[in-house]
Scaffold this motif. Structure first.
Motif, short mmCIF file in Angstrom:
data_model
loop_
_atom_site.label_atom_id
_atom_site.label_comp_id
_atom_site.label_asym_id
_atom_site.label_seq_id
_atom_site.Cartn_x
_atom_site.Cartn_y
_atom_site.Cartn_z
N UNK A 59 -56.14 -7.46 6.64
CA UNK A 59 -55.04 -8.41 6.84
C UNK A 59 -55.03 -9.46 5.73
N UNK A 60 -56.20 -9.99 5.40
CA UNK A 60 -56.27 -10.99 4.33
C UNK A 60 -55.75 -10.45 3.02
N UNK A 61 -56.14 -9.22 2.68
CA UNK A 61 -55.69 -8.59 1.44
C UNK A 61 -54.18 -8.38 1.47
N UNK A 62 -53.66 -7.86 2.57
CA UNK A 62 -52.23 -7.55 2.66
C UNK A 62 -51.38 -8.80 2.50
N UNK A 63 -51.80 -9.90 3.14
CA UNK A 63 -51.05 -11.15 3.05
C UNK A 63 -51.08 -11.68 1.62
N UNK A 64 -52.27 -11.70 1.01
CA UNK A 64 -52.39 -12.21 -0.36
C UNK A 64 -51.61 -11.36 -1.35
N UNK A 65 -51.69 -10.03 -1.21
CA UNK A 65 -50.96 -9.15 -2.12
C UNK A 65 -49.46 -9.35 -2.00
N UNK A 66 -48.98 -9.52 -0.77
CA UNK A 66 -47.54 -9.76 -0.55
C UNK A 66 -47.12 -11.08 -1.17
N UNK A 67 -47.94 -12.12 -1.01
CA UNK A 67 -47.61 -13.43 -1.57
C UNK A 67 -47.53 -13.37 -3.09
N UNK A 68 -48.52 -12.72 -3.72
CA UNK A 68 -48.53 -12.62 -5.18
C UNK A 68 -47.32 -11.81 -5.66
N UNK A 69 -46.98 -10.74 -4.95
CA UNK A 69 -45.82 -9.92 -5.33
C UNK A 69 -44.52 -10.73 -5.24
N UNK A 239 -53.10 -11.14 -9.58
CA UNK A 239 -52.25 -11.68 -10.64
C UNK A 239 -52.32 -10.80 -11.88
N UNK A 240 -53.52 -10.36 -12.24
CA UNK A 240 -53.71 -9.45 -13.37
C UNK A 240 -52.91 -8.16 -13.14
N UNK A 241 -52.89 -7.69 -11.89
CA UNK A 241 -52.26 -6.41 -11.57
C UNK A 241 -50.74 -6.47 -11.57
N UNK A 274 -44.72 -0.75 -7.08
CA UNK A 274 -46.09 -1.07 -7.48
C UNK A 274 -46.89 -1.59 -6.28
N UNK A 275 -46.26 -2.44 -5.48
CA UNK A 275 -46.92 -2.95 -4.27
C UNK A 275 -47.34 -1.81 -3.35
N UNK A 276 -46.46 -0.83 -3.19
CA UNK A 276 -46.76 0.30 -2.31
C UNK A 276 -47.95 1.12 -2.82
N UNK A 277 -47.95 1.40 -4.13
CA UNK A 277 -49.05 2.16 -4.72
C UNK A 277 -50.35 1.38 -4.63
N UNK A 278 -50.30 0.09 -4.96
CA UNK A 278 -51.48 -0.75 -4.88
C UNK A 278 -52.04 -0.80 -3.45
#
Length: 443
Positions: A59-69, A239-241, A274-278
């Motif tokens: 959950x933590x990863x999913x939320x952070x990845x969505x925010x960065x995207x 952010x790098x990704x 990209x979000x989906x693949x990541x």
């Protein structure tokens, strides 16, 4: 309605008009522009995201990845707004428009460090994966004793024989086409990660020594929220990704019948893909190895599936992609370094060779002596990636746009700057403390 009419009129005024039919037909289509943006986004960062999920939870990863995207899409929106308002189509020119020479230097330095970090991460992959490929084909132990299994020696040979000759060319447009295969390789990599999850049981199984002992069933249970000192790498790696901002503006210029709204749709689709693949690669990579996942995901597979044909094919595809991408990344890095160090921008073979050799030497040294690819993602992600993705778009918008400070877009730009600075500084400090803690533990 009046504001919309003004925006449309301004857009028609600033973007290319009266393009001859033969030139318009040679421009990039909507689909190819989506492809180009997706290719600009996806890179070596995908290999570190499973490690990030292991240290933040699903959950933590999913939320952070969505925010960065979402923040990446919004910062590109601000850059496109500035392109429309100024008729400028490069990141460096926007920096100059905002803060004159200082702004241009700020962007050039960030692009240089970002590309050096990206190239170093690719060479790190060569150093770690090429010996595994050779040992897999030869069916021998990968212990690094023979010279042909020594990653550093192989790295030097490949750079001298392949990367450097391509990087020294003045123009290598043909690599721009072949490097598009990297998207296919990333999708293939993700598909393999998803499939292999069902073939590697937990407790982890090693084909050579059998089941790994002393692993509790709790270690085979996914964590939904996880916080540790390694969580500091999460946002910098993301952010790098997602960084593609230096490529978006040139892609905007090449779009057929370019408009801000059309390009924003291109960016939104590229970021979504990209979000989906990541997300898939990180999730299934984590659910395969849980807390045992390495900072470089493919390296984890080599510990448990040393001679697996499918994994070896992924390694070969990844190495091929790297060999094509490093020379391409050398071009913007060399351009930025030349801009910073030389006032005379007329082409000189002597300067061209010296600058190229200097860049290649630096990235080889970084790839050889950095202990983990996660350190590259962490440092570059918390500094230049945060600057190019969060801070500069908001800062330039605040400086260039003539809207009142209390307008919604300027408040959003201000929030982006503050958030970028906070995330970058906090992440970098935590990463440095992590290094100090690791060094103290070893001693």
């Amino acid at each position: 309605m009046g504001s919309e009419l003004h925006d449309n009129a301004l857009e028609e005024q600033l973007l290319p008009r009266d393009i001859p039919p033969h030139q318009e037909s040679s421009r990039a289509s909507f689909a190819s522009s989506v492809f180009n943006v997706t290719h600009a986004i996806m890179g070596s960062g995908i290999l570190g995201l499973a490690f990030v999920m292991a240290n933040t939870g699903i959950i933590g990863f999913s939320v952070l990845l969505l925010i960065v995207a979402l923040l990446a899409a919004y910062s590109i929106h601000l850059l496109l707004e500035l392109c429309q308002q100024t008729a400028l189509t490069s990141y460096e020119d926007l920096g100059f428009c905002a803060f004159k020479t200082t702004g241009k230097v700020m962007v050039a330095v960030a692009i240089l460090i970002q590309n050096i970090g990206a190239m170093s991460s690719y060479l790190f992959i060569i150093k770690s994966e090429f010996p595994a490929v050779i040992s897999g084909f030869l069916h021998i132990s990968h212990n690094g004793t023979p010279w042909y299994l020594n990653g550093q020696i192989l790295l030097i040979i490949i750079v001298i024989c392949v990367v450097l000759p391509l990087a020294l060319l003045r123009k290598i447009e043909f690599l721009g086409y072949t490097s598009g295969l990297s998207i296919l390789f990333m999708v293939y990599f993700t598909a393999v990660v998803v499939v292999k999850k069902w073939y590697i049981p937990c407790p982890l199984f090693n084909g050579t020594v059998g089941y790994v002992k002393n692993i509790s069933s709790d270690e085979c249970t996914p964590k939904f929220l996880q916080i540790s000192y390694k969580s500091a790498y999460a946002i910098p790696t993301m952010a790098f990704s997602f960084l593609c901002h230096t490529s978006v503006l040139p892609i905007y210029c090449e779009l057929q019948r370019p408009s801000k709204s059309k390009m924003q749709k291109v960016v939104n689709i590229g970021i979504t893909l990209s979000f989906s693949v990541y997300m898939l690669s990180a999730l299934f990579g984590y659910l395969t190895f849980y807390g045992k996942v390495d900072s470089q995901l493919l390296h984890t597979y080599s510990q448990y599936l040393q001679h697996d044909t499918i994994i070896m094919s992924v390694r070969l595809c990844l190495l091929f992609s790297v060999l094509l991408t490093v020379p391409l990344l050398n071009f913007p890095a060399r351009k930025s370094l030349t801009l910073l160090c030389f006032s005379n921008l007329r082409f000189s073979w002597f300067r061209h060779i010296i600058v190229t050799l200097g860049i290649q030497l630096l990235i080889v040294l970084l790839a050889m002596y950095v202990s983990s690819i996660q350190n590259i993602f962490g440092v570059v992600g918390s500094t230049t990636s945060s600057a190019l993705l969060f801070i500069y778009p908001g800062l330039f918008y605040l400086q260039i746009s003539r809207e009142p400070l209390k307008s919604l877009k300027k408040l959003g730009a201000l929030g982006l700057v503050i958030l970028g600075i906070l995330m970058g500084v906090v992440s970098l400090v935590l990463i440095i403390l992590n290094w100090i803690h690791s060094t103290a533990t070893v001693l």
